[in-house]
Write a protein that holds these residues in place. Structure first.
Motif: not given
Length: 127
Positions: A100-109, A34-40, A64-66
């Motif tokens: 509460q969960i942690k999810i990793k994904g690609r930002v598309i917009g 993950a390039i960035f880790e932060m909360n939603s 990666e968002l929490t």
């Protein structure tokens, strides 16, 4: 005759380049760091404050968002009503809403109408 050979050679080169471009290997977001880790809420507020600046910073990058689950479907999860996470495969884990969960994904917009950041190719991190 030389002109025909030249056109044939150029055509073959264009076909090879086109084939290579169209058949690139796909990104494996699950195994990318993950390039960035932060909360939603942090990523959502950056898109709300300045959409064009946030798009330049986050689009097509792995994050990666929490956050807390506010909506749960078979192939998607919404975190804090601010981030929509689309999964490639059906979600198999037992997840409760409001957990509460942690999810990793690609930002598309960013969806201006729903005011949600959109992610795809998401996976749930088990930390």
């Amino acid at each position: 005759m030389r002109k025909r050979i030249g056109v044939l050679v150029v055509s073959i080169i264009i076909l090879i380049i086109g084939y290579t471009y169209l058949n690139q290997s796909h990104r494996d977001i699950e195994n990318e760091p993950a390039i960035f880790e932060m909360n939603s809420k942090e990523i959502a507020s950056s898109f709300t404050a300045n959409t064009s600046e946030a798009e330049a910073k986050y689009i097509n990058l792995t994050v990666e968002l929490t956050g807390h689950v506010t909506e749960l479907n078979s192939n998607s999860i919404t975190l804090d009503d601010k981030v929509f996470c689309q999964f490639t495969n059906p979600i198999e884990n037992e997840i409760d809403e409001h957990s509460q969960i942690k999810i990793k994904g690609r930002v598309i917009g960013y969806d201006d109408l729903l005011e949600q950041v959109k992610l795809d190719q998401c996976t749930i991190n088990k930390n």
